[in-house]
Design a protein around this motif. Structure first.
Motif, PDB file in Angstrom:
ATOM      1  N   ARG A   1       0.823  -1.203   0.000  1.00 26.87           N
ATOM      2  CA  ARG A   1       0.000   0.000   0.000  1.00 26.87           C
ATOM      3  C   ARG A   1       0.867   1.266   0.000  1.00 26.87           C
ATOM      4  NH1 ARG A   1      -3.441  -0.938   4.312  1.00 26.87           N
ATOM      5  NH2 ARG A   1      -2.357   0.394   5.774  1.00 26.87           N
ATOM      6  N   ILE A   2       1.948   1.248   0.766  1.00 30.95           N
ATOM      7  CA  ILE A   2       2.840   2.408   0.848  1.00 30.95           C
ATOM      8  C   ILE A   2       3.582   2.630  -0.459  1.00 30.95           C
ATOM      9  CG2 ILE A   2       4.934   3.281   1.964  1.00 30.95           C
ATOM     10  CD1 ILE A   2       3.870   1.852   4.537  1.00 30.95           C
ATOM     11  N   ILE A   3       4.112   1.547  -1.050  1.00 30.68           N
ATOM     12  CA  ILE A   3       4.845   1.667  -2.315  1.00 30.68           C
ATOM     13  C   ILE A   3       3.916   2.172  -3.417  1.00 30.68           C
ATOM     14  CG2 ILE A   3       6.068   0.389  -4.126  1.00 30.68           C
ATOM     15  CD1 ILE A   3       7.704   0.933  -1.557  1.00 30.68           C
TER      16      ILE A   3
ATOM     17  N   THR B   1      -8.867  12.455  -9.601  1.00 29.35           N
ATOM     18  CA  THR B   1      -9.642  11.286 -10.038  1.00 29.35           C
ATOM     19  C   THR B   1      -8.871  10.514 -11.102  1.00 29.35           C
ATOM     20  OG1 THR B   1     -11.728  12.441  -9.604  1.00 29.35           O
ATOM     21  CG2 THR B   1     -11.825  10.523 -11.049  1.00 29.35           C
ATOM     22  N   GLN B   2      -8.289  11.223 -12.059  1.00 28.66           N
ATOM     23  CA  GLN B   2      -7.483  10.587 -13.102  1.00 28.66           C
ATOM     24  C   GLN B   2      -6.233   9.934 -12.503  1.00 28.66           C
ATOM     25  OE1 GLN B   2      -7.050  14.149 -15.461  1.00 28.66           O
ATOM     26  NE2 GLN B   2      -8.466  13.424 -17.043  1.00 28.66           N
TER      27      GLN B   2
ATOM     28  N   HIS C   1     -11.867   5.198  -2.276  1.00 29.67           N
ATOM     29  CA  HIS C   1     -10.810   4.234  -1.968  1.00 29.67           C
ATOM     30  C   HIS C   1      -9.449   4.933  -1.954  1.00 29.67           C
ATOM     31  CE1 HIS C   1      -8.144   0.716  -3.477  1.00 29.67           C
ATOM     32  NE2 HIS C   1      -8.159   0.737  -2.158  1.00 29.67           N
ATOM     33  N   PHE C   2      -9.214   5.752  -2.952  1.00 31.56           N
ATOM     34  CA  PHE C   2      -7.971   6.510  -3.047  1.00 31.56           C
ATOM     35  C   PHE C   2      -7.817   7.475  -1.867  1.00 31.56           C
ATOM     36  CE2 PHE C   2      -6.001  10.514  -4.798  1.00 31.56           C
ATOM     37  CZ  PHE C   2      -4.680  10.069  -4.751  1.00 31.56           C
ATOM     38  N   ASN C   3      -8.869   8.222  -1.576  1.00 31.99           N
ATOM     39  CA  ASN C   3      -8.828   9.201  -0.485  1.00 31.99           C
ATOM     40  C   ASN C   3      -8.566   8.538   0.870  1.00 31.99           C
ATOM     41  OD1 ASN C   3      -9.375  11.241  -2.289  1.00 31.99           O
ATOM     42  ND2 ASN C   3     -11.544  11.381  -1.800  1.00 31.99           N
ATOM     43  N   ASN C   4      -9.240   7.424   1.121  1.00 35.75           N
ATOM     44  CA  ASN C   4      -9.078   6.718   2.397  1.00 35.75           C
ATOM     45  C   ASN C   4      -7.666   6.157   2.549  1.00 35.75           C
ATOM     46  OD1 ASN C   4     -11.724   7.241   3.126  1.00 35.75           O
ATOM     47  ND2 ASN C   4     -12.508   5.299   2.336  1.00 35.75           N
ATOM     48  N   THR C   5      -7.144   5.570   1.471  1.00 36.98           N
ATOM     49  CA  THR C   5      -5.790   5.016   1.509  1.00 36.98           C
ATOM     50  C   THR C   5      -4.773   6.128   1.721  1.00 36.98           C
ATOM     51  OG1 THR C   5      -6.436   3.229   0.002  1.00 36.98           O
ATOM     52  CG2 THR C   5      -4.085   3.647   0.263  1.00 36.98           C
ATOM     53  N   PHE C   6      -4.940   7.210   1.012  1.00 35.58           N
ATOM     54  CA  PHE C   6      -4.036   8.358   1.116  1.00 35.58           C
ATOM     55  C   PHE C   6      -4.025   8.883   2.554  1.00 35.58           C
ATOM     56  CE2 PHE C   6      -2.398  12.579   0.604  1.00 35.58           C
ATOM     57  CZ  PHE C   6      -1.606  12.558  -0.539  1.00 35.58           C
ATOM     58  N   ALA C   7      -5.206   9.086   3.120  1.00 35.01           N
ATOM     59  CA  ALA C   7      -5.317   9.636   4.478  1.00 35.01           C
ATOM     60  C   ALA C   7      -4.754   8.680   5.527  1.00 35.01           C
ATOM     61  CB  ALA C   7      -6.772   9.964   4.786  1.00 35.01           C
TER      62      ALA C   7
END
Length: 205
Positions: A143-145, A165-166, A178-184
């Motif tokens: 996930r980090i990589i 989004t892109q 999914h992207f926002n949650n992983t990033f945060a």
């Protein structure tokens, strides 16, 4: 942070540090597989932590404090001489190197089961050595990589017109939440509020 020699203990996440103007420290960045070469088998207690190298117990502190004030070339030479006698290769070391390099080469777009299958070991065994020698699970490392690739694209964009989004779609995130949650969960802020000036970031090659 007082003057001394510090170990960037498995800081696999992008991070920022508040360093006072009178601070003097030598920070040694390690590859994720490095602790395995020195028999450090409790890496999870050093995860996401900067600590005095005396806590690691690999090399006497007095040996490394001699680096303070030296130039980069001399520091590299000194580190090599100090650490080389402790260097060891084992089956576990080879497994860690191969698995982490596989994850990095695939930019995080790979499953733990695929890695285990390629290396002829069980997922459970892979998870165990990751926790012991890297301090995190292979899933978290992936996930980090994967997110590091996103950060590279944010900090060093190929085009100024790309949207978040892109960017999320291009890096294999199935939707914006999914992207926002992983990033945060990793960066501790949202993509919208991310400020590259607050972080120590790897230079893109």
């Amino acid at each position: 942070m007082p003057e001394g020699v510090y170990f960037c203990g498995q800081i696999t996440e992008t991070m920022y540090i508040d360093i006072h103007s009178d601070t003097k420290a030598i920070m040694i960045q390690l590859f994720p597989w490095t602790p395995a070469h020195f028999g450090i088998s409790n890496a999870k207690i050093f995860t996401d932590k900067i600590c005095s190298i005396s806590e690691i117990g690999v090399v006497p502190v007095s040996d490394l404090t001699a680096m303070i004030g030296l130039g980069s070339e001399k520091i590299c030479s000194y580190i090599t001489k100090a650490f080389y006698p402790l260097f060891r290769n084992t089956i576990k070391t080879a497994l860690i190197i191969e698995s982490t390099q596989m994850i990095i080469a695939n930019k995080g777009n790979i499953k733990v089961s695929s890695i285990a299958s390629s290396l002829n070991c069980s997922v459970r065994h892979l998870q165990k050595i990751f926790k012991n020698y890297i301090g995190i699970s292979p899933k978290v490392f992936i996930r980090i990589i994967k997110l590091r690739e996103v950060l590279d694209n944010i900090v060093y964009p190929d085009t100024s017109s790309i949207t978040m989004t892109q960017l999320a779609a291009a890096n294999g995130y199935y939707d914006q939440p999914h992207f926002n949650n992983t990033f945060a969960s990793v960066i501790r802020t949202t993509p919208k509020n991310f400020n590259k000036a607050d972080y120590l970031l790897t230079l893109k090659k």
